[in-house]
Design a protein around this motif. Structure first.
Motif, PDB file in Angstrom:
ATOM      1  N   ALA A 112      41.919  41.066   0.147  1.00 38.21           N
ATOM      2  CA  ALA A 112      40.535  40.614  -0.022  1.00 38.21           C
ATOM      3  C   ALA A 112      39.767  40.639   1.291  1.00 38.21           C
ATOM      4  O   ALA A 112      38.547  40.831   1.316  1.00 38.21           O
ATOM      5  CB  ALA A 112      40.521  39.208  -0.611  1.00 38.21           C
ATOM      6  N   SER A 115      38.407  43.969   1.751  1.00 37.20           N
ATOM      7  CA  SER A 115      37.303  44.168   0.823  1.00 37.20           C
ATOM      8  C   SER A 115      36.002  43.676   1.441  1.00 37.20           C
ATOM      9  O   SER A 115      34.969  44.355   1.384  1.00 37.20           O
ATOM     10  CB  SER A 115      37.577  43.432  -0.489  1.00 37.20           C
ATOM     11  N   TYR A 121      38.491  48.080  -2.342  1.00 37.23           N
ATOM     12  CA  TYR A 121      38.526  47.407  -3.642  1.00 37.23           C
ATOM     13  C   TYR A 121      39.858  46.695  -3.839  1.00 37.23           C
ATOM     14  O   TYR A 121      40.914  47.209  -3.458  1.00 37.23           O
ATOM     15  CB  TYR A 121      38.296  48.417  -4.770  1.00 37.23           C
ATOM     16  N   THR A 123      42.369  44.321  -6.657  1.00 36.42           N
ATOM     17  CA  THR A 123      42.627  44.127  -8.087  1.00 36.42           C
ATOM     18  C   THR A 123      42.688  42.656  -8.480  1.00 36.42           C
ATOM     19  O   THR A 123      42.801  42.340  -9.660  1.00 36.42           O
ATOM     20  CB  THR A 123      43.959  44.783  -8.486  1.00 36.42           C
ATOM     21  N   LEU A 124      42.682  41.747  -7.507  1.00 31.02           N
ATOM     22  CA  LEU A 124      42.748  40.294  -7.697  1.00 31.02           C
ATOM     23  C   LEU A 124      44.167  39.774  -7.914  1.00 31.02           C
ATOM     24  O   LEU A 124      44.388  38.565  -7.900  1.00 31.02           O
ATOM     25  CB  LEU A 124      41.871  39.821  -8.881  1.00 31.02           C
ATOM     26  N   VAL A 144      35.732  44.693  -6.525  1.00 32.78           N
ATOM     27  CA  VAL A 144      36.826  44.442  -7.458  1.00 32.78           C
ATOM     28  C   VAL A 144      37.125  45.679  -8.301  1.00 32.78           C
ATOM     29  O   VAL A 144      36.231  46.258  -8.928  1.00 32.78           O
ATOM     30  CB  VAL A 144      36.501  43.258  -8.390  1.00 32.78           C
ATOM     31  N   VAL A 146      38.360  46.557 -11.534  1.00 37.62           N
ATOM     32  CA  VAL A 146      38.533  45.857 -12.810  1.00 37.62           C
ATOM     33  C   VAL A 146      39.353  46.697 -13.779  1.00 37.62           C
ATOM     34  O   VAL A 146      40.352  46.255 -14.335  1.00 37.62           O
ATOM     35  CB  VAL A 146      37.158  45.507 -13.425  1.00 37.62           C
ATOM     36  N   LEU A 170      38.019  36.589 -11.264  1.00 34.77           N
ATOM     37  CA  LEU A 170      36.744  37.296 -11.418  1.00 34.77           C
ATOM     38  C   LEU A 170      35.698  36.357 -12.014  1.00 34.77           C
ATOM     39  O   LEU A 170      34.574  36.240 -11.505  1.00 34.77           O
ATOM     40  CB  LEU A 170      36.947  38.514 -12.315  1.00 34.77           C
ATOM     41  N   MET A 180      29.671  40.631  -6.452  1.00 39.61           N
ATOM     42  CA  MET A 180      30.793  41.560  -6.626  1.00 39.61           C
ATOM     43  C   MET A 180      30.295  42.920  -7.092  1.00 39.61           C
ATOM     44  O   MET A 180      29.521  43.019  -8.035  1.00 39.61           O
ATOM     45  CB  MET A 180      31.779  41.000  -7.656  1.00 39.61           C
ATOM     46  N   CYS A 182      31.884  46.266  -8.710  1.00 38.67           N
ATOM     47  CA  CYS A 182      33.098  46.536  -9.486  1.00 38.67           C
ATOM     48  C   CYS A 182      33.282  48.025  -9.710  1.00 38.67           C
ATOM     49  O   CYS A 182      32.325  48.800  -9.689  1.00 38.67           O
ATOM     50  CB  CYS A 182      33.030  45.821 -10.842  1.00 38.67           C
TER      51      CYS A 182
END
Length: 435
Positions: A112, A115, A121, A123-124, A144, A146, A170, A180, A182
């Motif tokens: 993060a 990012s 990017y 993916t969380l 992100v 997604v 998210l 964000m 995406c």
């Protein structure tokens, strides 16, 4: 504690008495764990810097300008280890590299901090609730990946049982107004069609926190042994996807006053459809994702050419690029020759034998493919290449250097910015003998 490896001469840190070899502990009482803590803490004009020197903590006062850097350097840019990706995405391009390349080629980051700092990017799936707390506290922006908002499908596509549950991050970030951008990497038969409709519907519920959405096609190389079987886009499926996205854009313009979702240039090329005009990209929020890049270059070059004057000698050059962009560059160079007949720029579409012919972008060309397909051809004074082909140290993906390619071809190889104005300036006024 994080070691301070260098203190810049004359910097606020040096004036305050910070020494190389000190270990940074805290700034204004905030314990520093990594670059995000550090960047967040140094925004004040007056800083209380706590360091550990030879086992003893001491605090010094540092005064600096509002945007001035304190002048301390650390072992790594993140001041911590990079978080690597724990996913096994079915479409992962890194898994499609051949063996024997440099180690950094195979490194997958999912951090993060990168990012926020560099626009990569995430993916969380690496985030904890505490990480999200910090993002919210610091009001960071995040990019992100997604791909889908269907939890079960996301677990399957990312090859990670946590991928579905991580979507809660998210929604929580959106709830707190974290901005964000995406992206959705689209795989035919997986997350397109109805699945894409669901994903877009879910993401539009998060507007305005979700500021833009890029839809890009998967990339498939010839090195997919033992990997999941995936279908490439056809002209028909790409056209259907573009039409689906444009329908959502029309609705979004009425609902939000902005398109928000954009199809990548590659989808338009695969579909055989004309690129949208510049206004359709609304300032190019997803430019780095290949959304509107070609349109921007075409318009920039055209605008620059309108005002261009050239009174120089006869000049012949070569532009080498991927097969996708070559027809566009060829038309640009025809327009240039019509206005400046002393200049001829030949455009060569370089086939990607290293990754396979389905990979058509310039940024994935290798030195060996360029050499094999340019060697022995009349190249003129120089070969112009997009800077996307090269790392910052002038090395191609296959470790050939720009200077090695230039020596093998017998002409200078010039890296050019992804900018139509700069490209024309380079062509008209470049001192190629010095390259």
């Amino acid at each position: 504690m994080i070691e301070i490896t260098e203190v810049a001469a004359g910097s606020p840190a040096e004036r305050a008495g910070v020494l190389c070899g000190d270990a940074l502990v805290a700034v204004n009482g905030l314990v520093i764990h990594d670059v995000l803590d550090y960047r967040y803490a140094i925004t004040e004009k007056q800083l209380e810097i706590t360091v550990n020197r030879n086992g003893t903590e001491q605090t010094v006062t540092l005064t600096k300008g509002e945007y001035e850097d304190p002048g301390m350097e650390f072992p790594t840019a993140l001041m911590d280890k990079k978080q690597v990706c724990g996913n096994h995405c079915v479409f992962c391009f890194i898994d499609q590299n051949p063996r024997g390349m440099r180690r950094s080629i195979y490194l997958k980051d999912d951090d993060a901090r990168l990012s926020f700092l560099h626009g990569s990017y995430i993916t969380l799936t690496n985030l904890t609730d505490a990480d999200v707390d910090r993002i919210i506290q610091m009001h960071l922006t995040v990019n992100v990946s997604v791909h889908t908002t269907d939890p079960a499908l996301r677990c399957k596509m990312l090859g990670n049982p946590k991928a579905g549950d991580s979507l809660r991050h998210l929604y929580r970030m959106a709830e707190h107004g974290i901005r964000m951008d995406c992206q959705i990497v689209l795989c035919p038969g997986w997350n397109d069609g109805d699945a894409l409709h669901r994903t877009l519907a879910d993401l539009f519920k998060l507007v305005p926190a979700v500021t833009s959405i890029a839809v890009v096609p998967l990339g498939l190389t010839k090195h997919r042994t033992h990997l999941c079987k995936l279908q490439p886009f056809t002209k028909e499926s790409a056209k259907a996807t573009v039409e689906q996205i444009e329908a959502v854009q029309r609705w979004s313009l009425g609902e939000h006053g902005s398109r928000i979702v954009y199809a990548s240039d590659e989808l338009y090329l695969l579909a055989g459809l004309p690129l949208p005009d510049a206004d359709s990209y609304e300032g190019y929020p997803q430019y780095e994702n290949g959304v509107g890049m070609l349109r921007a270059i075409l318009d920039e070059f055209s605008d620059a050419l309108t005002d261009a004057e050239y009174q120089g000698v006869m000049r012949t050059l070569t532009i080498a690029t991927g097969t996708a962009a070559a027809p566009f560059f060829a038309r640009m160079m025809e327009d240039l020759h019509a206005k400046c007949p002393q200049i001829t720029v030949n455009v060569i579409a370089v086939r990607n034998d290293f990754y396979g012919e389905s990979v058509t972008v310039a940024g994935l060309l290798t030195g060996q493919d360029l050499l094999a397909q340019l060697k022995g051809r009349p190249l003129g004074e120089a070969v112009l290449l997009s800077e996307t082909c090269l790392r910052h140290d002038d090395v191609f993906l296959d470790d050939m250097t720009r200077s090695e390619l230039s020596a093998a071809l017998g002409v200078p190889v010039v890296r050019t910015a992804v900018d139509g104005y700069v490209l024309l300036q380079t062509i008209l006024g470049g001192d190629f003998a010095a390259c």
